[in-house]
Motif scaffolding. Structure first.
Motif, mmCIF file in Angstrom:
data_model
loop_
_atom_site.group_PDB
_atom_site.id
_atom_site.type_symbol
_atom_site.label_atom_id
_atom_site.label_comp_id
_atom_site.label_asym_id
_atom_site.label_seq_id
_atom_site.Cartn_x
_atom_site.Cartn_y
_atom_site.Cartn_z
ATOM 1 N N GLU A 146 0.842 -1.201 0.000
ATOM 2 C CA GLU A 146 0.000 0.000 0.000
ATOM 3 C C GLU A 146 0.875 1.247 0.000
ATOM 4 O O GLU A 146 1.776 1.403 0.834
ATOM 5 N N GLN A 157 -3.328 0.176 -3.303
ATOM 6 C CA GLN A 157 -2.699 -1.134 -3.171
ATOM 7 C C GLN A 157 -2.073 -1.545 -4.513
ATOM 8 O O GLN A 157 -2.743 -1.586 -5.546
ATOM 9 N N ASP A 170 -6.680 -1.935 -6.887
ATOM 10 C CA ASP A 170 -7.881 -1.606 -6.111
ATOM 11 C C ASP A 170 -8.631 -0.415 -6.708
ATOM 12 O O ASP A 170 -9.228 0.391 -5.996
ATOM 13 N N ARG A 171 -8.588 -0.298 -8.038
ATOM 14 C CA ARG A 171 -9.330 0.737 -8.750
ATOM 15 C C ARG A 171 -10.232 0.073 -9.791
ATOM 16 O O ARG A 171 -10.036 -1.107 -10.135
ATOM 17 N N TYR A 182 -7.403 -1.556 -13.973
ATOM 18 C CA TYR A 182 -6.022 -1.826 -13.572
ATOM 19 C C TYR A 182 -5.111 -0.769 -14.199
ATOM 20 O O TYR A 182 -5.177 -0.491 -15.407
ATOM 21 N N ALA A 201 -11.860 3.797 -4.956
ATOM 22 C CA ALA A 201 -11.255 2.538 -4.549
ATOM 23 C C ALA A 201 -12.279 1.410 -4.636
ATOM 24 O O ALA A 201 -13.471 1.612 -4.386
ATOM 25 N N VAL A 202 -11.799 0.230 -5.006
ATOM 26 C CA VAL A 202 -12.636 -0.977 -5.033
ATOM 27 C C VAL A 202 -11.862 -2.085 -4.332
ATOM 28 O O VAL A 202 -10.657 -1.976 -4.099
ATOM 29 N N GLU A 203 -12.546 -3.154 -4.038
ATOM 30 C CA GLU A 203 -11.889 -4.298 -3.406
ATOM 31 C C GLU A 203 -11.049 -5.036 -4.451
ATOM 32 O O GLU A 203 -11.511 -5.291 -5.560
ATOM 33 N N PRO A 204 -9.776 -5.331 -4.135
ATOM 34 C CA PRO A 204 -8.955 -6.098 -5.079
ATOM 35 C C PRO A 204 -9.622 -7.424 -5.452
ATOM 36 O O PRO A 204 -10.301 -8.034 -4.617
ATOM 37 N N ARG A 205 -9.395 -7.872 -6.682
ATOM 38 C CA ARG A 205 -10.054 -9.053 -7.193
ATOM 39 C C ARG A 205 -9.019 -10.066 -7.689
ATOM 40 O O ARG A 205 -8.938 -10.314 -8.905
#
Length: 207
Positions: free
Chosen positions: A142, A147, A167-168, A171, A198-202
């Motif tokens: 981070e 991240q 985390d966007r 990518y 921000a979004v949750e990493p996948r």
């Protein structure tokens, strides 16, 4: 009986002695100004030459640092998205010590380029597919609220590194030379935080 002082020679005063030329005449003394000039003039000329060489070298380095960057086109399915178009438009003029420069046309969509003072390149790409090695359990780093996943190059001879913000909504990758330090990622993280939610990493499942 007293003593008498005697004078050798013919008794004529020959005057002060001094350097004489081959024909018997006196050689005129060398002027101090001439001596100083003989020493200083070569030094001044040398200094001028060194300044000119330095100026030419500085101009060449500045020119190289402003040269457009050629970026190869790679798959970037999200490059034309609103998020990427907005991000590329709003990227700062500098990332760390790297200054933004033009891309050689035809420029790949969703990309931006920077050059370090030594002319090494920093390339930002938005809208890439997920890194193939970005799987569950991988380590993330981070930086300023973003991240990042470090995608190692399979070629050990490659000294540059590629970091992908995971985390966007899209990518975003940045490829850095080994000499870039952390400044470009820090500044890019600030731009991502300001421009993309921000979004949750996948990460992909293993296997």
């Amino acid at each position: 009986m007293g003593t008498t002082d005697t004078v050798s020679g013919d008794g004529h005063d020959t005057g002060p002695s001094g350097p004489r030329t081959s024909d018997g005449g006196s050689r005129p003394p060398v002027s101090t100004v001439v001596v100083v000039a003989a020493v200083l003039i070569p030094l001044v000329l040398l200094a001028v030459v060194l300044v000119l060489v330095r100026d030419v070298s500085d101009e060449a380095a500045e020119s190289a640092a402003n040269e457009p960057v050629t970026a190869v086109t790679i798959p970037a399915p999200g490059a034309g998205s609103e998020e990427c178009l907005s991000l590329v438009e709003s990227l700062p003029d500098a990332l760390g010590d790297a200054n933004r420069v033009a891309l050689v046309e035809p420029a790949p969509p969703g990309a931006a380029a920077y050059r370090m003072p030594d002319a090494e390149t920093v390339v930002v790409r938005c809208g890439l597919p997920a890194p193939p090695t970005f799987t569950v359990g991988v380590s993330l780093q981070e930086v300023n609220g973003v991240q990042w996943f470090n995608e190692a190059d399979p070629d050990p001879a490659v000294t540059s590194s590629t970091w992908v913000a995971v985390d966007r909504p899209q990518y975003v990758a940045v490829t850095l030379p080994a000499t870039a330090g952390t400044g470009p990622i820090q500044d890019l993280s600030d731009a991502l935080s300001a421009g993309l939610d921000a979004v949750e990493p996948r990460p992909a499942p293993i296997g």
